[in-house]
Write a protein that holds these residues in place. Structure first.
Motif, PDB file in Angstrom:
ATOM      1  N   GLY A   1       0.770  -1.222   0.133  1.00  0.00           N
ATOM      2  CA  GLY A   1       0.135   0.096   0.133  1.00  0.00           C
ATOM      3  C   GLY A   1       0.868   1.168  -0.045  1.00  0.00           C
ATOM      4  N   LYS A   2       0.363   2.241   0.272  1.00  0.00           N
ATOM      5  CA  LYS A   2       0.930   3.719   0.117  1.00  0.00           C
ATOM      6  C   LYS A   2       1.885   3.872   1.429  1.00  0.00           C
ATOM      7  N   ALA A   3       2.969   4.110   1.292  1.00  0.00           N
ATOM      8  CA  ALA A   3       3.822   4.081   2.180  1.00  0.00           C
ATOM      9  C   ALA A   3       3.792   5.487   3.291  1.00  0.00           C
ATOM     10  N   GLY A   4       3.609   5.197   4.546  1.00  0.00           N
ATOM     11  CA  GLY A   4       3.440   6.386   5.448  1.00  0.00           C
ATOM     12  C   GLY A   4       1.802   6.605   5.665  1.00  0.00           C
ATOM     13  N   GLU A   5       0.987   5.964   4.803  1.00  0.00           N
ATOM     14  CA  GLU A   5      -0.609   6.072   4.692  1.00  0.00           C
ATOM     15  C   GLU A   5      -0.945   4.528   5.321  1.00  0.00           C
ATOM     16  N   PHE A   6      -0.915   3.438   4.431  1.00  0.00           N
ATOM     17  CA  PHE A   6      -1.157   2.229   4.887  1.00  0.00           C
ATOM     18  C   PHE A   6      -0.086   1.383   5.481  1.00  0.00           C
ATOM     19  N   ILE A   7       1.080   1.644   4.621  1.00  0.00           N
ATOM     20  CA  ILE A   7       2.357   0.821   5.284  1.00  0.00           C
ATOM     21  C   ILE A   7       3.207   2.054   6.164  1.00  0.00           C
ATOM     22  N   THR A   8       2.720   2.078   7.426  1.00  0.00           N
ATOM     23  CA  THR A   8       3.247   2.733   8.287  1.00  0.00           C
ATOM     24  C   THR A   8       4.364   2.026   9.139  1.00  0.00           C
ATOM     25  N   PRO A   9       5.211   2.764   9.891  1.00  0.00           N
ATOM     26  CA  PRO A   9       6.062   2.421  10.884  1.00  0.00           C
ATOM     27  C   PRO A   9       5.450   1.285  12.067  1.00  0.00           C
ATOM     28  N   PHE A  10       4.023   1.676  12.477  1.00  0.00           N
ATOM     29  CA  PHE A  10       3.160   0.979  13.452  1.00  0.00           C
ATOM     30  C   PHE A  10       2.778  -0.283  12.640  1.00  0.00           C
ATOM     31  N   LEU A  11       2.564  -0.357  11.639  1.00  0.00           N
ATOM     32  CA  LEU A  11       2.029  -1.624  10.681  1.00  0.00           C
ATOM     33  C   LEU A  11       3.299  -2.525  10.672  1.00  0.00           C
ATOM     34  N   ALA A  12       4.373  -1.949  10.271  1.00  0.00           N
ATOM     35  CA  ALA A  12       5.570  -2.853   9.918  1.00  0.00           C
ATOM     36  C   ALA A  12       5.878  -3.382  11.019  1.00  0.00           C
ATOM     37  N   THR A  13       6.026  -2.663  12.395  1.00  0.00           N
ATOM     38  CA  THR A  13       6.537  -3.115  13.678  1.00  0.00           C
ATOM     39  C   THR A  13       5.754  -4.086  14.155  1.00  0.00           C
ATOM     40  N   LYS A  14       4.370  -4.189  14.205  1.00  0.00           N
ATOM     41  CA  LYS A  14       3.468  -5.034  14.461  1.00  0.00           C
ATOM     42  C   LYS A  14       3.523  -6.133  13.508  1.00  0.00           C
ATOM     43  N   ILE A  15       3.518  -6.058  12.206  1.00  0.00           N
ATOM     44  CA  ILE A  15       3.436  -7.234  11.386  1.00  0.00           C
ATOM     45  C   ILE A  15       4.634  -8.133  11.456  1.00  0.00           C
ATOM     46  N   ALA A  16       5.758  -7.336  11.770  1.00  0.00           N
ATOM     47  CA  ALA A  16       7.072  -8.308  12.066  1.00  0.00           C
ATOM     48  C   ALA A  16       6.989  -8.941  13.351  1.00  0.00           C
ATOM     49  N   MET A  17       6.363  -8.560  14.397  1.00  0.00           N
ATOM     50  CA  MET A  17       6.321  -9.167  15.761  1.00  0.00           C
ATOM     51  C   MET A  17       5.179 -10.395  15.543  1.00  0.00           C
ATOM     52  N   ALA A  18       4.209 -10.131  14.678  1.00  0.00           N
ATOM     53  CA  ALA A  18       3.303 -11.156  14.427  1.00  0.00           C
ATOM     54  C   ALA A  18       3.903 -12.478  13.308  1.00  0.00           C
ATOM     55  N   PHE A  19       4.612 -12.061  12.653  1.00  0.00           N
ATOM     56  CA  PHE A  19       5.445 -12.996  11.772  1.00  0.00           C
ATOM     57  C   PHE A  19       6.494 -13.779  12.858  1.00  0.00           C
ATOM     58  N   ALA A  20       7.114 -12.986  13.720  1.00  0.00           N
ATOM     59  CA  ALA A  20       8.104 -13.550  14.296  1.00  0.00           C
ATOM     60  C   ALA A  20       7.424 -14.767  15.441  1.00  0.00           C
TER      61      ALA A  20
END
Length: 440
Positions: free
Chosen positions: A11-30
């Protein structure tokens, strides 16, 4: 809300793909994958937003207790290969592939370098929305290190896919890296194999990825192929998992003709397992007709290289792809790899002894007309009044149709295929008018 589309989260960086989404989905993946070595590999393409997303992902992974290996700008297939080669529990690629610079995405790989199946993606989404992670403290917090020399491992791996009895000495190639992830690795591979390489669009600045360049705009490569009198041209997309080929006359080789020629090459060299290939529902029926004469069965999956790969595994097939340029040689790569594909194209070209325009023009295509419609909402097609009837009309006229929503954009994609191009255009215009009224 579904996070995953046809190829990861995008999605659009900074709008849909945000640092919050990235952090959370990385944790969910891990927290979803099996922890064995405690390492996760992270790569990215050349978008400016990659810095923001990479740091957020590293933060999330280390907070869960994983050690992170950051390899910087590298192709998506390189991340897939290196995840397994470096004994990591998983891999993450930060890229929106062929999309413009302002978009970005996150793709995930398991410990064997394969893309995640839908069931694992569902588990990750569930963990993401539960938002209840087991954060580590003290000495259990992970660490991160950047390794810049892994490019050598990938180069050796890619070169090993090229037949040892061949070399590219005397072959002039124009290479368009789309100002993307392969801007360093791609020219190096072809030069080391002896080719005369002219590289264009290999100066990324964070904003010019895919911009009037690469697989999405092969017309610029076509001009350069003619200008430099090259034997062939290769255009990659932003993360180098897609390949578009241009012949010596500056003509773009149709994706289905490319698949047909490569399948024929593998068949002739007895390298086509089970005498089957996998393509998507988008591929031209003339491809089936051409390959069937050699006893090669053409299987069709839904759109998306992940779907192609899943069907290939199920049927024990080692070759498949999409007409858009995602080509999978599973003997050499875990996913579509533009560089593996380009080397196989070169091998076929050398062994055929023909020019590219001859070698990749083995059959004629049926007329195939396509269009995209921007939509406000992706209403299920079966719930649109009159849709079933108008599509039946297309079939009754003897045409094949494909109507589907894009997995990455708010668009409805329309395709009509048949022997009468004029009639196909008439029917397509009728579909465009109908669906615009219903969805725009």
């Amino acid at each position: 809300m579904n996070l995953f589309g046809t190829d990861g989260v995008r999605g659009k960086a900074g709008e849909f793909i945000t640092p919050f989404l990235a952090t959370k989905i990385a944790m969910a993946f891990a927290e979803t994958i099996d922890k064995k070595t405690g390492k996760i590999l992270v790569g990215k393409d050349t978008r400016r937003s990659g810095y923001m997303i990479e740091n957020a992902i590293v933060s999330g992974l280390t907070a869960i207790g994983y050690n992170v290996i950051q390899i910087g700008p590298m192709p998506t297939p390189a991340v897939a290969f290196l995840t397994e080669d470096m004994r990591c529990d998983g891999g993450i690629m930060i890229s929106a592939s062929h999309n413009p610079y302002y978009d970005n995405g996150i793709k995930f790989f398991d410990s064997t370098g394969n893309k995640l199946d839908s069931k694992i993606e569902e588990k990750i989404e569930k963990r993401y929305f539960e938002n209840n992670f087991s954060l580590k403290t003290g000495k259990e917090i992970g660490k991160s290190k950047r390794i810049d020399d892994v490019i050598g491992r990938y180069i050796v791996h890619i070169k090993s896919s090229f037949p040892k009895h061949l070399n590219l000495s005397g072959v002039r190639i124009v290479l368009d890296t789309a100002n993307g992830a392969a801007y360093k690795v791609a020219p190096t591979i072809f030069e080391e194999l002896g080719a005369d390489v002219i590289t264009i669009n290999n100066e990324p600045n964070g904003f010019n990825i895919n911009s009037n360049a690469g697989a999405m705009h092969p017309e610029f490569l076509a001009e350069k192929v003619k200008e430099y009198r090259a034997d062939i041209g290769f255009a990659l997309d932003g993360d180098a998992d897609r390949l578009v080929v241009v012949d010596e006359n500056g003509e773009v080789v149709d994706g289905d003709k490319l698949l047909g020629a490569l399948a024929f090459y593998l068949y002739k060299n007895k390298k086509l397992s089970t005498n089957k290939i996998v393509v998507t529902v988008m591929s031209n029926s003339a491809l089936d007709k051409f390959l069937n004469q050699f006893g090669i069965e053409v299987l069709r999956s839904n759109v998306g290289d992940k779907n192609v790969l899943e069907l290939m595994k199920k049927e024990g097939v080692n070759f498949g792809g999409e007409q858009s340029g995602h080509i999978i040689f599973s003997d050499y790569a875990k996913t579509g790899d533009g560089l593996v594909s380009a080397l196989q194209v070169c091998a076929y070209l050398l062994e055929s002894g023909k020019s590219a325009s001859e070698a990749f023009n083995l059959f004629e295509l049926y007329p195939q007309i396509q269009a995209n419609i921007n939509v406000i909402e992706k209403i299920p097609l079966e719930k649109i009044e009159g849709a079933k009837e108008i599509l039946k009309e297309v079939e009754n006229n003897g045409f094949r149709h494909l109507v589907r929503y894009s997995g990455t954009e708010n668009k409805l994609r329309l395709l009509i295929e048949g022997e009468n191009e004029k009639k196909a255009k008439e029917l397509l215009n009728k579909l465009i008018e109908f669906f615009k009224k219903k969805l725009s």
